[in-house]
Every structure is written in structure tokens, then in C-alpha cells.
Design an enzyme around this catalytic site. Structure first.
Site, short mmCIF file in Angstrom:
data_model
loop_
_atom_site.label_atom_id
_atom_site.label_comp_id
_atom_site.label_asym_id
_atom_site.label_seq_id
_atom_site.Cartn_x
_atom_site.Cartn_y
_atom_site.Cartn_z
N SER A 291 77.83 106.76 53.32
CA SER A 291 78.02 105.34 53.58
C SER A 291 77.35 104.51 52.51
CB SER A 291 77.40 105.00 54.95
OG SER A 291 77.28 103.61 55.14
N TYR B 88 69.94 105.47 61.26
CA TYR B 88 71.31 105.91 60.94
C TYR B 88 71.47 106.04 59.42
CZ TYR B 88 76.13 105.65 59.59
OH TYR B 88 77.32 105.90 58.96
N LYS C 257 72.03 109.44 56.63
CA LYS C 257 73.02 109.61 55.56
C LYS C 257 72.32 109.96 54.25
CE LYS C 257 76.67 109.01 57.99
NZ LYS C 257 77.53 110.16 58.28
#
Ligand code: NAD
Ligand code: WQD
Length: 339
Positions: A126, A151, A155
Site C-alpha cells: 500500500s 495496519y 505492510k
């Protein structure tokens, strides 16, 4: 013999669109998903679109015995790892859940790939790994910023794991696609985003507002240092994004990778403000979006859009669809959900 590609999280928003594009290109698709954020009916929808029903297995990737049985019973030519929890806000409230699911899923996958000598992995990363870049458009050489959320941190850690394991596991090739802001739906309106509960993301909130499911869109701030004061993102049609995965898999299967670990920005290279998204939605769908400007949302960055040169050249991929296409497909999909 068709190449067999495993999609983890393949009944999800991006995975389902990728399944359609892979099958269209002649690949055999196997999906594993625990249906924690998607529905089984997506398998039938994929079949309706492309005429082939992907093989489906329902279990949590953290369940090692189930995952090992899948590897024992199948020889995969490549794997695309979509499965993860992806809600930024929820990750702040439940960090351990996000580290557990997102990291242990990947670790289980990588251990079994090594054990069963599966070589090719595409990872869903992302643009959130960049935080607020100091220079725009953002290139892949931009260093990771301090993660804004657990989150986003999962990644960054995921990419670091791939970077290190591909150096020692001579068999493994990995490729991360750093998605910018995926929006829209398949033109058939048979698959699309299925946000659970109140959408955190802009476009599903717009479509639910216009559908009468929400009273009004809140625009989070119009006092940013941007032309119209609202924040800027690089919105990309989910079908363009799905096609980038096909190119990524082809690059690996054709041994075109130049390094054992590669990463690419997948965006359009164009930034659009919140108000520009609203205006595009209104224009192409001949409707009005009721909204009010409120305070900025904590954690939001002001502006980000991608330098996609590397993906254009190395993946031979470039986004083809524009904001109008995105907004038209998003509304068509929403209308099927309320019909
Ligand atoms: P999604 O939630 O629609 O799809 C993820 C799928 O994974 C769901 O079907 C869910 O049921 C499944 N899943 C989750 N945890 C699992 C587990 N432990 N075992 C098996 N299945 C599991 O999300 P999406 O938008 O399709 O995103 C796919 C990937 O792309 C995610 O890794 C996400 O972090 C990443 N990503 C998404 C966006 C975005 O805006 N949608 C942007 C950048 C990156
Ligand atoms: C876009 C813009 C909001 C909702 C997030 C994650 C990212 C990735 C994509 C997983 C921002 C504004 C939004 C609303 C608004 N997900 N907005 N009113 O925050 O860029 O990215 O989703 O990987 O990791 O961070 O996307 O759609 O939430 O917001 O004004 O009701 O729309 O402030 O400027 P974002 P978004």
C-alpha cells in the site's frame, strides 16, 4: 497445461477482480479465503462474469494444517497474497489482531512456499508505507515513513520480510504492488467493494449516501494546502489494478525479474481532490452528493500521488481508466446492492 495461481483473500474486493482478469488470460485460479470480510456468493459472480468457477477453500491462513494440506494437494505456479485485515481505524483500536492476522498469515504462507518449493509471490502492499512524502509524485525509492497505524506497519513489515527472505531463499521471488486508492467496480456490476458496516473510505461512503443509506457525506477538511483545500489522492480503478497483478505474475513466470524482490507503485500518476471526486461522481451519474465540510480526520495526509514510471516500463502496465469510469462503475455497483 494452464498455470495455477493461488489467490489468498481472493473473494475480497481486489482479489475477486484479479481472479476475473487471470481467468480471462487463461490461468487456473484457486482461492483461499476465510470469508471474514467477503461473501461466498462472489465465487458464483466470478463464474457469471468469466464462465469459469474458481476452486474455493474456506479457512484462515493462520491455520497451518489447513494451509499445508492445500500445498500438499496442489502445485502452484504462483501466489498472490491479498488476505489481510485492512481497516486503518480498526487497526489502531485492535493492534494485536492486525499484527496477528496480517503477519502470521504471511509467515505461514512463506514457510510453506519454502517447504513445497513454490517460487513466485505477489504481495498486496500500500502507498500507506510512504506516509506523507516530502516530494511528489512519490517514487518507489522514497523511504518508508514512520507508520501512521498498525495496519500500515504490517505492510512495511511484510515488505521487509519479503526483502530479507528472498535474499536467503534462493528459490523465492517476490514482488510487492503498492496500491494507491483502489475504487470502482467491474463494469458488469456483479462484483465490487462490500464494505462491512459504516464505510471509512470516501467512494463507498459517497455511493451509500446517494443511495440514501447515509444522510450526508462529511468532507474531512477543506483547509489543506491544495487548490480547493481538500486532500488529494491517486484513485485507481480496481480493474486497472487487477490487470497489474496479471502483469506481475507474467513477469515472474517469464523470469523477467531483475532482482529477487521488486516493488512497484500502482496508481494512475494523477492526484484528485475530495471535491474533484464528488464533482466527477455528480457529473457522470447525473446526481448530487449531499455533503458538509467538517474538521480534518486524524492521521490523514494532505497529498499523495504516484510516479508510475517503473510499473509502466518494467511491468508494461499503465492505468487506462479515468475518474469518470471509476465513479460510473461505483454507482452502478451500489445500485445492484440496493436493488
Ligand atoms: P478485502 O477485505 O476485500 O479482501 C481481503 C480478503 O482477505 C477478504 O475476502 C477476507 O475475508 C480475507 N481474509 C482476511 N484475513 C484472512 C485470513 N487470515 N485468512 C484467509 N482470508 C482472510 O480487502 P481488499 O480491498 O481486497 O484488499 C486486498 C489486499 O490489498 C489487502 O492486503 C489490503 O491490505 C491491500 N490493500 C487494499 C487497499 C484498498 O484500499 N482496498 C489499498 C492498499 C492495499
Ligand atoms: C480518501 C480521502 C479522506 C471518507 C485509506 C487507507 C489506505 C488504503 C486506502 C488499505 C481522504 C477523505 C474519506 C469520508 C472524506 N487502505 N474522506 N470523507 O485514507 O487515502 O486511504 O484507504 O490499504 O491504507 O489509509 O482513503 O478513502 O479513507 O480517504 O472526506 O467519509 O477522502 O479525508 O482525504 P485513504 P479514504
Amino acid at each position: 497445461m494452464a498455470k495455477r495461481i493461488l489467490l489468498t483473500g481472493g473473494t475480497g474486493y481486489i482479489g475477486s477482480h484479479t481472479a476475473v482478469e487471470l481467468i480471462h488470460q487463461g490461468y487456473e485460479v484457486i482461492i483461499v479465503d476465510d470469508l471474514s470480510n467477503s461473501e461466498h456468493r462472489t465465487i458464483e459472480s466470478i463464474e457469471k462474469i468469466i464462465g469459469t468457477k474458481p476452486e474455493f477453500h474456506q479457512f484462515d491462513l493462520r491455520n497451518s494444517p489447513s494451509l499445508e494440506k492445500l500445498f500438499k494437494d496442489n502445485k502452484f505456479d504462483g501466489i498472490i497474497h491479498f488476505a489481510a485485515k485492512k481497516a486503518v481505524g480498526e487497526s489502531v483500536e485492535k493492534p494485536l489482531l492486525y499484527y496477528d492476522v496480517n503477519l502470521n498469515s504471511m509467515l505461514n504462507l512463506l514457510k510453506l512456499m519454502e517447504l513445497y518449493k513454490v517460487s513466485n509471490l505477489v504481495f498486496s502492499s500500500s502507498c500507506t508505507v510512504y506516509g506523507q512524502p516530502s516530494r511528489l509524485p512519490v517514487t518507489e525509492d522514497t523511504p518508508f515513513a514512520l507508520a501512521e497505524s498498525p495496519y500500515g506497519h504490517t505492510k512495511q513489515i511484510g515488505e521487509d520480510i519479503l526483502n530479507h527472505t528472498t535474499r536467503t531463499n534462493g528459490q523465492l521471488q517476490a514482488l510487492s504492488l503498492r496500491y494507491f486508492n483502489p475504487v470502482g467496480a467491474h463494469p458488469s456490476a456483479l462484483i465490487g467493494e462490500l464494505p462491512v458496516g459504516t464505510p471509512a473510505n470516501l467512494v463507498p461512503f459517497i455511493t451509500q449516501t446517494v443511495a440514501g443509506l447515509r444522510s450526508k457525506l462529511k468532507v474531512y477538511g477543506n483547509d489543506y494546502n491544495t487548490p480547493d483545500g481538500t486532500a488529494i489522492r491517486d484513485y485507481i480503478h480496481v480493474v486497472d489494478l487487477a490487470k497489474a497483478h496479471v502483469r506481475a505474475i507474467e513477469r515472474m513466470l517469464n523470469n523477467e525479474q531483475k532482482k529477487s524482490y521488486e516493488y512497484f507503485n500502482i496508481g494512475t500518476g494523477k492526484g484528485s481532490s475530495v471535491l474533484e471526486v464528488i464533482q466527477a461522481f455528480e457529473r457522470i451519474n447525473h446526481t448530487k452528493v449531499p455533503y458538509e465540510v467538517v474538521d480534518r480526520r486524524t492521521g490523514d495526509i494532505v497529498k499523495i500521488y504516484a510516479d508510475t514510471t517503473r510499473a509502466n516500463h518494467e511491468l508494461n502496465w499503465k492505468a487506462q481508466l479515468n475518474l469518470d469510469d471509476m465513479m460510473k462503475s461505483a454507482w452502478k455497483w451500489q445500485k445492484t446492492l440496493i436493488s
